[in-house]
Design an enzyme around this catalytic site. Structure first.
Site, PDB file in Angstrom:
ATOM      1  N   ASP A  18       0.829  -1.215   0.000  1.00 19.58           N
ATOM      2  CA  ASP A  18       0.000   0.000   0.000  1.00 19.58           C
ATOM      3  C   ASP A  18       0.861   1.262   0.000  1.00 19.58           C
ATOM      4  O   ASP A  18       0.339   2.378  -0.053  1.00 19.58           O
ATOM      5  CB  ASP A  18      -1.012  -0.001   1.154  1.00 19.58           C
ATOM      6  CG  ASP A  18      -0.358   0.000   2.519  1.00 19.58           C
ATOM      7  OD1 ASP A  18       0.881  -0.148   2.610  1.00 19.58           O
ATOM      8  OD2 ASP A  18      -1.088   0.148   3.520  1.00 19.58           O
ATOM      9  N   SER A  19       2.196   1.103   0.002  1.00 24.02           N
ATOM     10  CA  SER A  19       3.083   2.246  -0.225  1.00 24.02           C
ATOM     11  C   SER A  19       2.767   2.871  -1.582  1.00 24.02           C
ATOM     12  O   SER A  19       3.135   4.013  -1.840  1.00 24.02           O
ATOM     13  CB  SER A  19       4.552   1.820  -0.178  1.00 24.02           C
ATOM     14  OG  SER A  19       4.801   0.798  -1.122  1.00 24.02           O
ATOM     15  N   ASP A  27      -1.395  -6.002  -0.035  1.00 31.05           N
ATOM     16  CA  ASP A  27      -1.605  -5.357   1.265  1.00 31.05           C
ATOM     17  C   ASP A  27      -3.086  -5.097   1.532  1.00 31.05           C
ATOM     18  O   ASP A  27      -3.822  -4.665   0.644  1.00 31.05           O
ATOM     19  CB  ASP A  27      -0.884  -4.001   1.298  1.00 31.05           C
ATOM     20  CG  ASP A  27       0.415  -4.057   2.086  1.00 31.05           C
ATOM     21  OD1 ASP A  27       0.610  -5.008   2.873  1.00 31.05           O
ATOM     22  OD2 ASP A  27       1.239  -3.140   1.910  1.00 31.05           O
ATOM     23  N   LYS A  62      -1.285  -9.243   3.028  1.00 30.49           N
ATOM     24  CA  LYS A  62      -0.402  -8.819   4.126  1.00 30.49           C
ATOM     25  C   LYS A  62      -1.167  -7.806   4.967  1.00 30.49           C
ATOM     26  O   LYS A  62      -1.925  -6.990   4.434  1.00 30.49           O
ATOM     27  CB  LYS A  62       0.887  -8.198   3.586  1.00 30.49           C
ATOM     28  CG  LYS A  62       1.797  -7.621   4.699  1.00 30.49           C
ATOM     29  CD  LYS A  62       3.204  -7.325   4.210  1.00 30.49           C
ATOM     30  CE  LYS A  62       3.361  -6.000   3.525  1.00 30.49           C
ATOM     31  NZ  LYS A  62       2.987  -4.804   4.315  1.00 30.49           N
ATOM     32  N   GLU A  70      -0.703  -5.263   8.745  1.00 30.41           N
ATOM     33  CA  GLU A  70       0.264  -4.704   9.701  1.00 30.41           C
ATOM     34  C   GLU A  70      -0.174  -4.930  11.143  1.00 30.41           C
ATOM     35  O   GLU A  70      -1.340  -4.705  11.488  1.00 30.41           O
ATOM     36  CB  GLU A  70       0.426  -3.192   9.441  1.00 30.41           C
ATOM     37  CG  GLU A  70       1.049  -2.909   8.090  1.00 30.41           C
ATOM     38  CD  GLU A  70       1.335  -1.430   7.836  1.00 30.41           C
ATOM     39  OE1 GLU A  70       1.232  -0.611   8.779  1.00 30.41           O
ATOM     40  OE2 GLU A  70       1.650  -1.102   6.676  1.00 30.41           O
ATOM     41  N   GLU A 100      10.079  -4.278   9.569  1.00 33.40           N
ATOM     42  CA  GLU A 100      10.438  -2.965   9.004  1.00 33.40           C
ATOM     43  C   GLU A 100      11.034  -2.048  10.073  1.00 33.40           C
ATOM     44  O   GLU A 100      10.542  -1.966  11.203  1.00 33.40           O
ATOM     45  CB  GLU A 100       9.190  -2.294   8.391  1.00 33.40           C
ATOM     46  CG  GLU A 100       9.521  -0.908   7.845  1.00 33.40           C
ATOM     47  CD  GLU A 100       8.497  -0.358   6.875  1.00 33.40           C
ATOM     48  OE1 GLU A 100       7.484  -1.027   6.594  1.00 33.40           O
ATOM     49  OE2 GLU A 100       8.729   0.777   6.386  1.00 33.40           O
TER      50      GLU A 100
HETATM   51  O1  KIV Z   1       3.562  -1.093   1.404  1.00 30.66           O
HETATM   52  C1  KIV Z   1       4.693  -1.557   1.235  1.00 30.66           C
HETATM   53  O2  KIV Z   1       5.366  -1.331   0.213  1.00 30.66           O
HETATM   54  C2  KIV Z   1       5.223  -2.400   2.285  1.00 30.66           C
HETATM   55  C3  KIV Z   1       6.701  -2.623   2.275  1.00 30.66           C
HETATM   56  C4  KIV Z   1       7.326  -1.433   2.886  1.00 30.66           C
HETATM   57  C5  KIV Z   1       7.066  -3.863   2.969  1.00 30.66           C
HETATM   58  O3  KIV Z   1       4.532  -2.816   3.148  1.00 30.66           O
END
Ligand code: KIV
Length: 271
Positions: free
Chosen positions: A42-43, A85, A115, A117, A184
């Protein structure tokens, strides 16, 4: 062999696992031959959409980019897992909400897993999803989705208490059934302790080579971004300069009438 089985095989071979983020089909197609896993992180909200944090990323964005990356991976004909994510605000409220979001993401994108968090705090969400047969990657340490509420991006595990908390997080994620965990923004000693304590592969970003593998945000790795970059983000190229030079050359050619030249014209008779 499925993408996830291949990922486990490489992990067992004790070779560092190589992961990168991807958000488009052509990028996924270019990256897939070189990595063990593609993460639709989600970056992308920040590096692609220019949003101030990942908190603004929506489920619809992740579904669309997840599907694009799966298409790119499939076009490359490479069997590696694509993990998507779960965006902020779509899984924290309850186990039922987390499972519903995970199912929606997998159905819309065709990805191999999700994924999310959070460690101990999110263990029952992870368990709800893995019990339903969906693969989950955990994410502990610095959590970008929480950073705006914590007053910024803060490195974790700098004190013995911090390391203990991270170890608890890692163990909780593993016990909840996650197949791997991103660590991270921690100091090397913390990442090393967690990696030794867990049997699932740890994937580091800003967490040293003590992890079982590495992930970088591809736009960072390619030097596409302007402005400040995180310390850990090694630029293997500075594509922003190449893009600028290409745009300058194109603009010059158009302005002097050199493009489009004969080679770029469609030909045919007028009749
Ligand atoms: O969103 C993302 O790109 C991530 C990475 C920083 C692992 O979660």
């Amino acid at each position: 062999m499925s993408g996830l089985e291949k990922f486990y095989t490489h992990a067992r071979a004790d070779q560092p696992l190589v992961c990168l983020t991807a958000s488009s089909a052509p990028m996924a197609q270019s990256l897939a031959p070189h990595v063990d896993l593609l993460l639709v992180g989600d970056s992308l909200g920040m590096v692609l959409y220019g949003l101030p944090s990942t908190q603004e990323v929506t489920l619809e964005m992740m579904k669309a980019h997840g599907a694009a990356v799966v298409r790119g991976r499939d076009a490359a004909g490479i069997s590696i897992p694509v993990i998507v994510d779960m965006p902020y605000g779509t899984y924290e409220a309850s186990d039922a909400q987390a499972l519903e979001t995970a199912r929606a993401l997998i159905e819309a994108s065709g990805a191999d897993g999700v994924k999310l968090e959070g460690g101990l705090r999110m263990a029952s969400r992870i368990r709800a999803i893995t019990d339903a047969g969906i693969a989950v990657m955990g994410h502990i340490g610095l959590l970008p989705q929480s950073a705006p509420d914590e007053g910024g991006y803060k490195i974790k595990g700098k004190t013995p208490e911090g390391v203990t908390r991270l170890l608890e997080d890692g163990r909780a994620v593993q016990e909840a059934g996650a197949f791997s965990v991103v660590i991270e923004g921690t100091i090397e000693e913390a990442a090393a302790e967690i990696t030794q304590a867990l049997s699932i592969p740890t994937i580091g970003i800003g967490a040293s080579a003590a992890c079982g593998g590495q992930v970088l945000v591809t736009e960072d790795m390619l030097g596409l971004l302007h402005g400040q970059k995180p310390k850990f983000a090694k630029e293997y190229k500075t594509l922003r300069n190449d893009i600028s030079k290409a745009a300058q050359a194109y603009a010059h050619d158009v302005r002097i009438g050199a493009f489009p030249s004969d080679a770029y014209l469609y030909k045919g008779s007028k009749k």
